[in-house]
Design a protein around this motif. Structure first.
Motif, PDB file in Angstrom:
ATOM      1  N   THR A   1     -15.691  -9.437  18.882  1.00 17.07           N
ATOM      2  CA  THR A   1     -15.465  -9.007  17.575  1.00 17.07           C
ATOM      3  C   THR A   1     -14.628 -10.162  16.882  1.00 17.07           C
ATOM      4  N   PRO A   2     -15.055 -10.267  15.522  1.00 13.77           N
ATOM      5  CA  PRO A   2     -14.461 -11.520  14.827  1.00 13.77           C
ATOM      6  C   PRO A   2     -12.997 -11.529  14.681  1.00 13.77           C
ATOM      7  N   LEU A   3     -12.467 -12.797  14.730  1.00 13.21           N
ATOM      8  CA  LEU A   3     -10.975 -12.956  14.370  1.00 13.21           C
ATOM      9  C   LEU A   3     -10.433 -12.675  13.273  1.00 13.21           C
ATOM     10  N   MET A   4     -11.569 -12.456  12.213  1.00 17.78           N
ATOM     11  CA  MET A   4     -11.176 -12.001  10.815  1.00 17.78           C
ATOM     12  C   MET A   4     -10.677 -10.460  10.803  1.00 17.78           C
ATOM     13  N   LEU A   5     -11.603  -9.705  11.679  1.00 11.96           N
ATOM     14  CA  LEU A   5     -11.317  -8.237  11.797  1.00 11.96           C
ATOM     15  C   LEU A   5     -10.032  -8.194  12.487  1.00 11.96           C
ATOM     16  N   GLN A   6      -9.787  -8.988  13.655  1.00  9.67           N
ATOM     17  CA  GLN A   6      -8.510  -8.683  14.483  1.00  9.67           C
ATOM     18  C   GLN A   6      -7.325  -8.849  13.497  1.00  9.67           C
ATOM     19  N   LEU A   7      -7.448  -9.849  12.367  1.00 13.17           N
ATOM     20  CA  LEU A   7      -6.306 -10.116  11.847  1.00 13.17           C
ATOM     21  C   LEU A   7      -5.892  -8.831  11.038  1.00 13.17           C
ATOM     22  N   PHE A   8      -7.073  -8.295  10.245  1.00 12.07           N
ATOM     23  CA  PHE A   8      -6.811  -7.012   9.454  1.00 12.07           C
ATOM     24  C   PHE A   8      -6.263  -5.882  10.274  1.00 12.07           C
ATOM     25  N   VAL A   9      -6.857  -5.607  11.533  1.00 16.97           N
ATOM     26  CA  VAL A   9      -6.410  -4.652  12.421  1.00 16.97           C
ATOM     27  C   VAL A   9      -4.994  -4.681  12.809  1.00 16.97           C
ATOM     28  N   VAL A  10      -4.515  -5.829  13.031  1.00 20.33           N
ATOM     29  CA  VAL A  10      -3.107  -6.259  13.582  1.00 20.33           C
ATOM     30  C   VAL A  10      -2.266  -5.886  12.157  1.00 20.33           C
ATOM     31  N   LEU A  11      -2.642  -6.300  11.085  1.00 20.86           N
ATOM     32  CA  LEU A  11      -1.558  -6.128  10.136  1.00 20.86           C
ATOM     33  C   LEU A  11      -1.528  -4.479   9.483  1.00 20.86           C
ATOM     34  N   TYR A  12      -2.859  -3.862   9.403  1.00 16.95           N
ATOM     35  CA  TYR A  12      -2.870  -2.379   8.916  1.00 16.95           C
ATOM     36  C   TYR A  12      -2.540  -1.396   9.905  1.00 16.95           C
ATOM     37  N   ALA A  13      -3.092  -1.589  11.134  1.00 15.28           N
ATOM     38  CA  ALA A  13      -3.049  -0.439  12.178  1.00 15.28           C
ATOM     39  C   ALA A  13      -1.858   0.212  12.406  1.00 15.28           C
ATOM     40  N   PRO A  14      -0.844  -0.840  12.830  1.00 11.09           N
ATOM     41  CA  PRO A  14       0.438  -0.219  12.914  1.00 11.09           C
ATOM     42  C   PRO A  14       0.852   0.963  11.729  1.00 11.09           C
ATOM     43  N   GLY A  15       0.542   0.414  10.505  1.00  9.10           N
ATOM     44  CA  GLY A  15       1.113   1.373   9.465  1.00  9.10           C
ATOM     45  C   GLY A  15       0.316   2.698   9.305  1.00  9.10           C
ATOM     46  N   LEU A  16      -1.005   2.370   9.675  1.00  7.38           N
ATOM     47  CA  LEU A  16      -1.734   3.529   9.505  1.00  7.38           C
ATOM     48  C   LEU A  16      -1.895   4.499  10.653  1.00  7.38           C
ATOM     49  N   LEU A  17      -1.519   4.134  11.809  1.00  4.88           N
ATOM     50  CA  LEU A  17      -1.758   4.808  12.907  1.00  4.88           C
ATOM     51  C   LEU A  17      -0.350   5.262  13.392  1.00  4.88           C
ATOM     52  N   PHE A  18       0.713   4.582  13.220  1.00  2.00           N
ATOM     53  CA  PHE A  18       1.959   5.054  13.747  1.00  2.00           C
ATOM     54  C   PHE A  18       3.216   4.910  12.444  1.00  2.00           C
ATOM     55  N   SER A  19       2.742   4.653  11.050  1.00  2.00           N
ATOM     56  CA  SER A  19       3.569   4.850  10.070  1.00  2.00           C
ATOM     57  C   SER A  19       4.542   3.769  10.326  1.00  2.00           C
TER      58      SER A  19
END
Length: 214
Positions: free
Chosen positions: A60-78
């Motif tokens: 997977t692209p590093l660009m996608l991984q940057l977005f996932v790390v930045l936004y996933a904690p807030g979206l999945l676990f608040s």
């Protein structure tokens, strides 16, 4: 608020790139070795879990991984990420640890089985064989691919701009929009000089470690 000159802005941006570079190396190099040992483990669940992790990260692209790390904690676990710089560090460390682990694994597996057996005949323990016979050869063999990855990391730090981190190219772009073109070209000088130093450094290391004729 005082206006910042182009050189001051570029310098502060390049400091962000340098911090990303060194912190990523500091954390990804040992983490990559841990992943290597896990992927070479005889315990199959751990082995396949590690290899699946590496496959996902490398695929997977590093660009996608940057977005996932930045936004996933807030979206999945608040639990929003504390800072964009922290998100960038986590994404870069995970990404490069996966790549480094494959380089380590390739280096270890490139050493012939006969050398392990020779060490055992001499009465050496597995630890002694690894550190006194295998490790030295592995280090020599992985220097060229590692140097390529390290130089690639230098350039990849520019991707931090996609999550709003003011690295050097983002800083240069701000002045380009004001009609100045030289700040954009000056970023090339920063990267060329830094990568030139790294190239010389790795060339020196290769010469210093030329104790085996592989």
């Amino acid at each position: 608020m005082m206006a910042t000159s182009p050189m001051e802005s570029l310098s502060s941006g390049f400091i962000i790139n340098i911090e990303l570079f060194f912190i990523t190396l500091l954390l990804a190099l040992p983490l990559g070795l841990v992943i290597t040992f896990c992927s070479m483990s005889k315990f199959k669940p751990l082995k396949w879990l590690s290899r699946t992790f590496v496959w996902i990260i490398r695929g997977t692209p590093l660009m996608l991984q940057l977005f996932v790390v930045l936004y996933a904690p807030g979206l999945l676990f608040s639990m929003p990420m504390s800072s964009r710089f922290t998100a960038a560090i986590i994404a870069f460390v995970i990404n490069y640890a996966a790549y480094f682990s494959e380089i380590y694994r390739g280096g270890i597996e490139s050493v012939s089985r006969g050398q392990y057996e020779a060490g055992q005949v001499l009465g050496m323990t597995k630890t002694q064989i690894f550190f006194k016979i295998i490790l030295l050869q592995v280090i020599k063999r992985i220097i060229p691919p590692m140097s390529n990855e390290v130089i690639t990391l230098t350039k990849d730090t520019a991707l931090a701009r996609i999550i709003g981190l003011a690295e050097i190219i983002m800083c240069a772009e701000r002045f380009t929009k004001q009609g100045l073109i030289w700040p954009l070209f000056s970023t090339a000088v920063f990267f060329l000089v830094f990568n030139g130093i790294l190239t010389l450094l790795f060339g020196w290391i290769e010469k210093k470690m030329d104790y085996f004729r592989v």
